[in-house]
Design a protein around this motif. Structure first.
Motif, PDB file in Angstrom:
ATOM      1  N   HIS A  45      13.664  92.438 113.112  1.00  0.00           N
ATOM      2  CA  HIS A  45      14.651  91.658 113.533  1.00  0.00           C
ATOM      3  C   HIS A  45      14.533  90.486 112.897  1.00  0.00           C
ATOM      4  O   HIS A  45      15.562  89.694 112.059  1.00  0.00           O
ATOM      5  CB  HIS A  45      15.124  91.608 114.802  1.00  0.00           C
ATOM      6  N   GLN A  46      13.085  89.724 112.899  1.00  0.00           N
ATOM      7  CA  GLN A  46      13.122  88.352 112.323  1.00  0.00           C
ATOM      8  C   GLN A  46      13.245  88.475 110.776  1.00  0.00           C
ATOM      9  O   GLN A  46      13.546  87.570 110.122  1.00  0.00           O
ATOM     10  CB  GLN A  46      11.442  87.782 112.914  1.00  0.00           C
ATOM     11  N   PHE A  47      12.690  89.702 110.312  1.00  0.00           N
ATOM     12  CA  PHE A  47      12.825  90.012 108.784  1.00  0.00           C
ATOM     13  C   PHE A  47      13.964  89.836 108.331  1.00  0.00           C
ATOM     14  O   PHE A  47      14.604  89.285 107.307  1.00  0.00           O
ATOM     15  CB  PHE A  47      11.842  91.162 108.434  1.00  0.00           C
ATOM     16  N   GLU A  48      15.008  90.446 108.961  1.00  0.00           N
ATOM     17  CA  GLU A  48      16.316  90.659 108.635  1.00  0.00           C
ATOM     18  C   GLU A  48      16.962  89.305 108.468  1.00  0.00           C
ATOM     19  O   GLU A  48      17.713  88.715 107.837  1.00  0.00           O
ATOM     20  CB  GLU A  48      17.007  91.783 109.625  1.00  0.00           C
ATOM     21  N   ASP A  49      16.636  88.356 109.615  1.00  0.00           N
ATOM     22  CA  ASP A  49      17.077  87.172 109.712  1.00  0.00           C
ATOM     23  C   ASP A  49      16.850  86.266 108.862  1.00  0.00           C
ATOM     24  O   ASP A  49      17.387  85.503 108.061  1.00  0.00           O
ATOM     25  CB  ASP A  49      16.713  86.532 111.063  1.00  0.00           C
ATOM     26  N   MET A  50      15.526  86.331 108.353  1.00  0.00           N
ATOM     27  CA  MET A  50      14.684  85.559 107.569  1.00  0.00           C
ATOM     28  C   MET A  50      15.627  85.858 106.059  1.00  0.00           C
ATOM     29  O   MET A  50      15.791  84.923 105.085  1.00  0.00           O
ATOM     30  CB  MET A  50      13.428  85.920 107.007  1.00  0.00           C
ATOM     31  N   ASN A  51      15.878  87.116 105.641  1.00  0.00           N
ATOM     32  CA  ASN A  51      16.631  87.593 104.510  1.00  0.00           C
ATOM     33  C   ASN A  51      17.905  87.177 104.313  1.00  0.00           C
ATOM     34  O   ASN A  51      18.102  86.601 103.080  1.00  0.00           O
ATOM     35  CB  ASN A  51      16.549  89.141 104.328  1.00  0.00           C
ATOM     36  N   ARG A  52      18.577  86.968 105.440  1.00  0.00           N
ATOM     37  CA  ARG A  52      20.021  86.211 105.281  1.00  0.00           C
ATOM     38  C   ARG A  52      19.680  84.654 104.973  1.00  0.00           C
ATOM     39  O   ARG A  52      20.624  84.392 104.045  1.00  0.00           O
ATOM     40  CB  ARG A  52      20.392  85.967 106.717  1.00  0.00           C
ATOM     41  N   LEU A  53      18.714  83.904 105.567  1.00  0.00           N
ATOM     42  CA  LEU A  53      18.526  82.432 104.851  1.00  0.00           C
ATOM     43  C   LEU A  53      18.204  82.698 103.434  1.00  0.00           C
ATOM     44  O   LEU A  53      18.569  81.938 102.529  1.00  0.00           O
ATOM     45  CB  LEU A  53      17.527  81.850 105.606  1.00  0.00           C
ATOM     46  N   ILE A  54      17.125  83.700 102.831  1.00  0.00           N
ATOM     47  CA  ILE A  54      16.907  83.513 101.536  1.00  0.00           C
ATOM     48  C   ILE A  54      17.975  83.948 100.693  1.00  0.00           C
ATOM     49  O   ILE A  54      18.237  83.376  99.363  1.00  0.00           O
ATOM     50  CB  ILE A  54      15.729  84.706 101.514  1.00  0.00           C
ATOM     51  N   ILE A  55      19.139  84.777 101.153  1.00  0.00           N
ATOM     52  CA  ILE A  55      20.280  85.115 100.405  1.00  0.00           C
ATOM     53  C   ILE A  55      20.994  83.873 100.074  1.00  0.00           C
ATOM     54  O   ILE A  55      21.431  83.510  99.274  1.00  0.00           O
ATOM     55  CB  ILE A  55      20.844  86.275 100.909  1.00  0.00           C
ATOM     56  N   ALA A  56      21.168  83.334 101.400  1.00  0.00           N
ATOM     57  CA  ALA A  56      22.237  81.996 101.523  1.00  0.00           C
ATOM     58  C   ALA A  56      21.711  81.043 100.691  1.00  0.00           C
ATOM     59  O   ALA A  56      22.481  80.124  99.813  1.00  0.00           O
ATOM     60  CB  ALA A  56      22.376  81.529 102.857  1.00  0.00           C
ATOM     61  N   ALA A  57      20.255  80.807 100.643  1.00  0.00           N
ATOM     62  CA  ALA A  57      19.671  79.466  99.849  1.00  0.00           C
ATOM     63  C   ALA A  57      19.344  79.860  98.493  1.00  0.00           C
ATOM     64  O   ALA A  57      18.940  79.169  97.623  1.00  0.00           O
ATOM     65  CB  ALA A  57      18.530  79.085 100.721  1.00  0.00           C
ATOM     66  N   ARG A  58      19.447  81.343  98.275  1.00  0.00           N
ATOM     67  CA  ARG A  58      18.993  81.820  96.840  1.00  0.00           C
ATOM     68  C   ARG A  58      17.578  81.435  96.562  1.00  0.00           C
ATOM     69  O   ARG A  58      16.956  81.321  95.414  1.00  0.00           O
ATOM     70  CB  ARG A  58      19.953  81.414  95.747  1.00  0.00           C
ATOM     71  N   LEU A  59      16.626  81.646  97.561  1.00  0.00           N
ATOM     72  CA  LEU A  59      15.635  81.226  97.452  1.00  0.00           C
ATOM     73  C   LEU A  59      14.651  82.387  96.672  1.00  0.00           C
ATOM     74  O   LEU A  59      15.070  83.591  96.780  1.00  0.00           O
ATOM     75  CB  LEU A  59      14.656  81.488  98.907  1.00  0.00           C
ATOM     76  N   ARG A  60      13.669  81.917  95.911  1.00  0.00           N
ATOM     77  CA  ARG A  60      12.827  83.057  95.000  1.00  0.00           C
ATOM     78  C   ARG A  60      11.419  82.679  95.257  1.00  0.00           C
ATOM     79  O   ARG A  60      11.032  81.498  95.259  1.00  0.00           O
ATOM     80  CB  ARG A  60      13.299  83.055  93.527  1.00  0.00           C
ATOM     81  N   PRO A  61      10.696  83.693  95.705  1.00  0.00           N
ATOM     82  CA  PRO A  61       9.277  83.496  95.959  1.00  0.00           C
ATOM     83  C   PRO A  61       8.597  82.932  94.846  1.00  0.00           C
ATOM     84  O   PRO A  61       8.898  83.241  93.546  1.00  0.00           O
ATOM     85  CB  PRO A  61       8.835  85.009  96.319  1.00  0.00           C
ATOM     86  N   VAL A  62       7.621  82.147  94.903  1.00  0.00           N
ATOM     87  CA  VAL A  62       6.763  81.916  93.762  1.00  0.00           C
ATOM     88  C   VAL A  62       5.504  82.747  93.614  1.00  0.00           C
ATOM     89  O   VAL A  62       4.734  82.998  94.486  1.00  0.00           O
ATOM     90  CB  VAL A  62       6.101  80.272  94.390  1.00  0.00           C
ATOM     91  N   ILE A  63       5.290  83.365  92.554  1.00  0.00           N
ATOM     92  CA  ILE A  63       4.273  84.228  91.897  1.00  0.00           C
ATOM     93  C   ILE A  63       3.598  83.487  90.979  1.00  0.00           C
ATOM     94  O   ILE A  63       4.230  83.332  89.892  1.00  0.00           O
ATOM     95  CB  ILE A  63       5.184  85.539  91.505  1.00  0.00           C
ATOM     96  N   ASP A  64       2.167  83.533  91.300  1.00  0.00           N
ATOM     97  CA  ASP A  64       1.385  83.044  90.455  1.00  0.00           C
ATOM     98  C   ASP A  64       1.091  83.842  89.132  1.00  0.00           C
ATOM     99  O   ASP A  64       0.921  83.589  88.095  1.00  0.00           O
ATOM    100  CB  ASP A  64       0.145  82.586  91.124  1.00  0.00           C
ATOM    101  N   LYS A  65       0.602  85.201  89.353  1.00  0.00           N
ATOM    102  CA  LYS A  65       0.152  86.001  88.436  1.00  0.00           C
ATOM    103  C   LYS A  65       0.474  87.463  88.880  1.00  0.00           C
ATOM    104  O   LYS A  65       0.377  87.904  90.166  1.00  0.00           O
ATOM    105  CB  LYS A  65      -1.200  85.805  88.139  1.00  0.00           C
ATOM    106  N   VAL A  66       0.736  88.488  88.015  1.00  0.00           N
ATOM    107  CA  VAL A  66       1.058  89.737  88.286  1.00  0.00           C
ATOM    108  C   VAL A  66       0.025  90.773  87.442  1.00  0.00           C
ATOM    109  O   VAL A  66      -0.236  90.339  86.115  1.00  0.00           O
ATOM    110  CB  VAL A  66       2.790  90.167  87.801  1.00  0.00           C
ATOM    111  N   PHE A  67      -0.548  91.308  88.261  1.00  0.00           N
ATOM    112  CA  PHE A  67      -1.521  92.405  87.504  1.00  0.00           C
ATOM    113  C   PHE A  67      -0.771  93.739  87.512  1.00  0.00           C
ATOM    114  O   PHE A  67      -0.114  94.033  88.327  1.00  0.00           O
ATOM    115  CB  PHE A  67      -2.842  92.338  88.518  1.00  0.00           C
ATOM    116  N   SER A  68      -1.588  94.708  86.651  1.00  0.00           N
ATOM    117  CA  SER A  68      -0.974  96.189  86.714  1.00  0.00           C
ATOM    118  C   SER A  68      -1.724  96.867  88.092  1.00  0.00           C
ATOM    119  O   SER A  68      -2.927  96.365  88.482  1.00  0.00           O
ATOM    120  CB  SER A  68      -1.290  96.651  85.512  1.00  0.00           C
ATOM    121  N   PHE A  69      -1.425  98.011  88.031  1.00  0.00           N
ATOM    122  CA  PHE A  69      -2.207  98.932  89.172  1.00  0.00           C
ATOM    123  C   PHE A  69      -3.177  99.117  88.909  1.00  0.00           C
ATOM    124  O   PHE A  69      -4.364  99.260  89.991  1.00  0.00           O
ATOM    125  CB  PHE A  69      -1.153  99.994  89.297  1.00  0.00           C
ATOM    126  N   ASP A  70      -3.699  99.214  87.622  1.00  0.00           N
ATOM    127  CA  ASP A  70      -4.931  99.620  87.188  1.00  0.00           C
ATOM    128  C   ASP A  70      -6.089  98.394  87.328  1.00  0.00           C
ATOM    129  O   ASP A  70      -7.379  98.523  87.320  1.00  0.00           O
ATOM    130  CB  ASP A  70      -5.215 100.042  85.666  1.00  0.00           C
TER     131      ASP A  70
END
Length: 345
Positions: A296-321
């Motif tokens: 339920h908190q996750f769902e509440d948080m997502n409403r804030l993320i959508i309203a504020a158009r927040l984007r997570p900060v990702i430093d680096k992406v690696f492949s599955f391998d």
């Protein structure tokens, strides 16, 4: 055609990152209330390093499939599932049975990547009751960072006494939880003070909305600097990720009746040996342990993320391998924000 085989990582022993093993496994059959998720991305936590090295004290099952945070799409639904369909973009909650309310021991035993198998796999069978829709403006990589780091920060700042506009929020460091706390606090109109040992990371914190920054290497008595910034009042909420090495200073930096949200123990500094109970009593403050949060908190948080158009900060992406390399990069602590493994190329 529904897949029956998945490639997955396992930890047959808890001796370090090198113990990670990739192999093929048969998928278990769906029960009536299950869904099959095609995993697109997985984000790493400090907890994942602790699990790999045998330092995660709450307990880990033998030969665990590691990691707790994933984003993907539903490719099959059980006969009794309602509200979800093939193609839906979803995350699973960190503890699959934490729907609402307080943590319990049985809920704690449903945590992915520890007491039960996790998500570092191509396909994952999950109970439908743990699922949360991904905000439409986020990619799978971005969404994979939400279940642990983002929800922990949200639970801290929107707990028994939620933060409000104008509150002072102190975030220690620039890891996943701290960066999410910075973003959520800024979006809510709070004033953020951020600490780090790196001026480069502090510059990034300022770009994300931190009003004040403190390099704790250059200013070891950072608690006194916090008091100066707040004109002696102290901060309303502290995201305390350091643990014993930083808690004594956090107790000095918090306001009377303020909140210290204890989340981790990253600090390598020795404890000052202060009488923490008396320090807490003298400030009439609250020290609150955070164990992620509910669906339920996750769902509440997502409403804030959508309203504020927040984007997570990702430093680096690696492949599955490159899962081992991703773990090693996280261990280096060079990152700002999150480290992600892209499962689907």
């Amino acid at each position: 055609m529904t897949p029956t085989i998945t490639k997955e990582y396992r930890l047959p022993e808890y001796t370090g990152i090198q113990a990670l093993r990739l192999h093929e496994a048969e998928l278990v059959a769906l029960r009536g209330n299950d869904v099959l998720m095609k995993v697109h991305a997985v984000s790493l936590q400090y907890r994942d390093l602790m699990v790999a090295t045998g330092k995660y004290t709450p307990g880990v099952k033998d030969n665990v499939l590691p990691c707790s945070d994933a984003a993907g799409e539903i490719v099959e639904v059980g006969s009794d599932v309602q509200g979800w369909k093939k193609g839906d973009r979803v995350c699973a909650n960190f503890s699959v049975d934490h729907i609402a309310g307080d943590m319990t021991e049985s809920i704690r035993q449903s945590a992915l990547g520890g007491p039960i198998d996790g998500v570092l796999t191509q396909y994952k069978v999950l109970p439908a009751h743990c699922l949360v829709s991904i905000p439409g403006h986020l990619s799978y990589e971005e969404a994979s960072t939400l279940p642990c780091a983002a929800l922990t920060a949200y639970n801290a700042l929107h707990g028994p006494v939620p933060m409000k506009a104008g509150d002072y929020i102190l975030v220690l460091g620039t890891g996943g939880v701290s960066i999410f706390a910075l973003q959520l606090a800024t979006a809510s109109g709070a004033v953020v003070i951020a600490t780090s040992s790196s001026d480069e990371k502090l510059d990034k914190a300022k770009q994300l909305g931190a009003k004040h920054v403190i390099n704790y290497k250059k200013t070891p008595e950072w608690d006194q600097e916090v008091l100066k910034i707040t004109n002696g009042r102290g901060v309303d909420h502290i995201i305390e990720v350091g643990g014993p090495g930083t808690l004594p200073k956090s107790l000095k930096a918090v306001k009377y009746a303020g909140w210290i949200h204890t989340i981790g123990f990253l600090s390598s500094e020795p404890s000052e040996g202060a009488n923490l109970a008396m320090e807490c009593l003298s400030k009439a403050c609250f020290i609150r342990g955070i164990l992620i949060g509910s669906r339920h908190q996750f769902e509440d948080m997502n409403r804030l993320i959508i309203a504020a158009r927040l984007r997570p900060v990702i430093d680096k992406v690696f492949s599955f391998d490159q899962a081992r390399e991703a773990y090693e990069y996280l261990e280096s602590q060079k990152h700002i924000g999150k480290v992600v493994i892209k499962v689907v190329n």
